[in-house]
Design an enzyme around this catalytic site. Structure first.
Site, PDB file in Angstrom:
ATOM      1  N   CYS B 136       0.962  -1.234   0.071  1.00 15.25           N
ATOM      2  CA  CYS B 136       0.133  -0.136  -0.044  1.00 15.25           C
ATOM      3  C   CYS B 136       0.827   1.171   0.160  1.00 15.25           C
ATOM      4  O   CYS B 136       1.469   1.707   1.061  1.00 15.25           O
ATOM      5  CB  CYS B 136      -0.914   0.118   1.377  1.00 15.25           C
ATOM      6  SG  CYS B 136      -1.844   1.473   1.274  1.00 15.25           S
ATOM      7  N   CYS B 139      -0.711   4.425   2.289  1.00 15.83           N
ATOM      8  CA  CYS B 139      -0.856   4.265   3.639  1.00 15.83           C
ATOM      9  C   CYS B 139      -0.445   2.851   4.115  1.00 15.83           C
ATOM     10  O   CYS B 139       0.700   2.595   3.956  1.00 15.83           O
ATOM     11  CB  CYS B 139      -2.253   4.642   4.018  1.00 15.83           C
ATOM     12  SG  CYS B 139      -3.619   4.041   3.179  1.00 15.83           S
ATOM     13  N   SER B 140      -1.217   2.058   4.632  1.00 17.01           N
ATOM     14  CA  SER B 140      -0.847   0.832   5.063  1.00 17.01           C
ATOM     15  C   SER B 140      -2.011  -0.178   4.994  1.00 17.01           C
ATOM     16  O   SER B 140      -2.147  -0.935   6.143  1.00 17.01           O
ATOM     17  CB  SER B 140      -0.668   1.125   6.693  1.00 17.01           C
ATOM     18  OG  SER B 140      -1.589   1.770   7.300  1.00 17.01           O
ATOM     19  N   CYS B 141      -2.764   0.025   4.199  1.00 19.11           N
ATOM     20  CA  CYS B 141      -3.765  -1.070   3.743  1.00 19.11           C
ATOM     21  C   CYS B 141      -3.414  -2.387   3.745  1.00 19.11           C
ATOM     22  O   CYS B 141      -2.296  -2.840   3.267  1.00 19.11           O
ATOM     23  CB  CYS B 141      -4.653  -0.981   2.760  1.00 19.11           C
ATOM     24  SG  CYS B 141      -5.350   0.889   2.245  1.00 19.11           S
TER      25      CYS B 141
END
Lengths: 219, 237
Positions: B136, B139-141
């Site tokens: 991702c 962000c940090s999906c």
């Protein structure tokens, strides 16, 4: 926003801080930050608007210096203050100076776990046909909004092909600010690495980016 | 951004204690939170505790719900969930077909779904010819109900930035070397879909049952950064 969070393709961050395993939370406060954030999003009679835009608007030096959960905490505090749930003074002193005015009633433990870990409702019937078929060549628009977007910089202006159709989803560029859900078809778009990064890239590498129809035009 | 918005955010950052945090580059370090071995809680821990008291006093959150959430992420979700899905797909061709066709419903059969990062799964299969890798960049999906919370390295700018421009370099850095003729597919999670790699079943596992197979499946293989090693032979030779 062309922010520091949109880091795909940057080359200055080696090495990857890999570890084969790690604790879920490195200190108890990290778990409390996550839980507070999620629980604040499940309150009866009140809605706390939170989104990525606050994080993306952090000053770049702060974004890079802060740990993951420090960023979450800063974003939560900002949302709570911005929406009048608490005051900066209350946060500073850790004491409530007035009763909650937003009508909030905490969700119970069972309600929160049920809400977060049960499958979501079916998003509903499609109301419009997708504009692009699988295999269609598309170009990602070259846009540079100063606000939230999910079109990463490295894909803008680049040509790929539609790999998968994912159906409708709210359009983040407006939904983030409560300016309209504007549900819009989402696709997985397959970009050759050479299209994104030039002839030095490996010919057998492909990058798939999930993009809303509003980000795309026929190519 | 307006000046006032920037000022407000800076104030929030200060309140959150970030500006007073000496742990330089903490987000990039695998040692986040581990550097303080003293008995005195760090500033940030006090600030978080203080905010929790405030929100409980205001009637916004129930402390029991917070405890349940922490317990869930520490003990109830994690890579063991994903491993069960992988093992099932390895032994049950019909399940594998359903999984690749519609990851959301097939994973839903196990109950590993949810509003938080688990509403739309897409499963991609690694083969000797195609290697999939998930990232991702924005962000940090990450598929929380299947794999738990993402590790620090997955959230790091180092991984996020490099995965899309030099995936083979990332794989080498993490110990995976691919033949030149293998196609690499990087999945950047920029929308609601959460990607999950179905890794290759290692050799020497023909006689193993589903539970034993699940024990072989690693977190990294389901992100696509490492392959699963064949099981070590017991009582060899």
């Amino acid at each position: 926003m062309n922010g520091v969070h949109d880091c795909g393709g940057m080359q200055c961050y080696h090495p990857i801080p890999y570890t084969p395993s790690e604790r879920v939370f490195h200190a108890p406060w990290e778990g409390r930050v996550l839980a507070l954030t999620l629980a604040s999003g499940y309150v009866h009679n009140a809605e706390l608007p939170t989104g990525r835009s606050d994080t993306e608007a952090l000053p770049p030096a702060d974004y890079l210096r802060m740990s993951y959960y420090e960023i979450w905490f800063a974003s939560l505090v900002k949302a709570l203050i911005d929406n009048g749930w608490v005051t900066a003074r209350e946060v500073e002193h850790g004491r409530s100076e007035r009763a909650a005015t937003n009508g909030a009633v905490p969700a119970s433990r069972a309600e929160i776990i049920a809400a977060g870990f049960k499958p979501a409702d079916n998003p509903g019937k499609e109301t419009e046909a997708p504009r692009f078929v699988v295999g269609a060549p598309v170009r990602a628009l070259n846009i540079n909004p100063t606000t939230h977007t999910r079109l990463p910089r490295y894909a803008r202006g680049k040509i790929g092909t539609i790999a998968r159709q994912y159906g409708l989803a709210n359009f983040p560029d407006t939904d983030e600010y409560n300016l309209g859900a504007n549900p819009n078809h989402v696709y997985s778009v397959r970009f050759p690495a050479r299209e994104l990064w030039g002839s030095g890239a490996v010919a057998k590498d492909f990058i798939y980016v999930d993009l809303w129809e509003r980000y795309l035009e026929p190519a | 951004m307006s000046t006032s918005r920037r000022d407000f955010l800076s104030a929030a950052v200060t309140l959150a204690g970030a500006s007073a945090t000496p742990a330089a580059n903490a987000g990039q370090s695998p040692h986040t939170g581990d550097h303080d071995h003293s008995d005195v809680p760090p500033e940030i821990a006090l600030r978080v505790k203080s905010l929790e008291s405030l929100l409980v006093e205001k009637g916004v959150v129930d402390p029991a719900a917070l405890d349940a959430l922490v317990d869930t992420f520490e003990n109830r979700v994690g890579p063991r969930n994903g491993a069960k899905v992988v093992a099932r797909a390895w032994v049950d061709p019909a399940y594998k077909e359903r999984l690749l066709e519609n990851g959301t419903t097939a994973i839903g059969e196990f109950g590993f779904s949810g509003y938080w990062q688990g509403t739309d799964y897409v499963v991609v299969e690694n083969t000797p010819r195609i290697h999939n890798l998930v990232v991702c960049t924005l962000c940090s999906c990450y598929p929380w109900p299947l794999l738990g919370l993402p590790p620090i390295w997955y959230k790091s700018t180092a991984y996020r930035s490099k995965a899309v421009i030099d995936p083979r370099g990332v794989l080498r850095e993490l110990g995976t070397v691919l033949e030149d003729d293998v196609e690499v597919r990087v999945w950047d999670s920029t929308a609601d879909q959460r990607y999950f790699v179905l890794p290759e079943r290692p050799g020497g596992t023909g006689s193993m049952d589903e539970e034993a197979l699940a024990a072989l499946v690693t977190r990294d293989s389901m992100i696509g950064v490492r392959k699963i090693a064949p099981p070590k032979l017991e009582a060899a030779g």
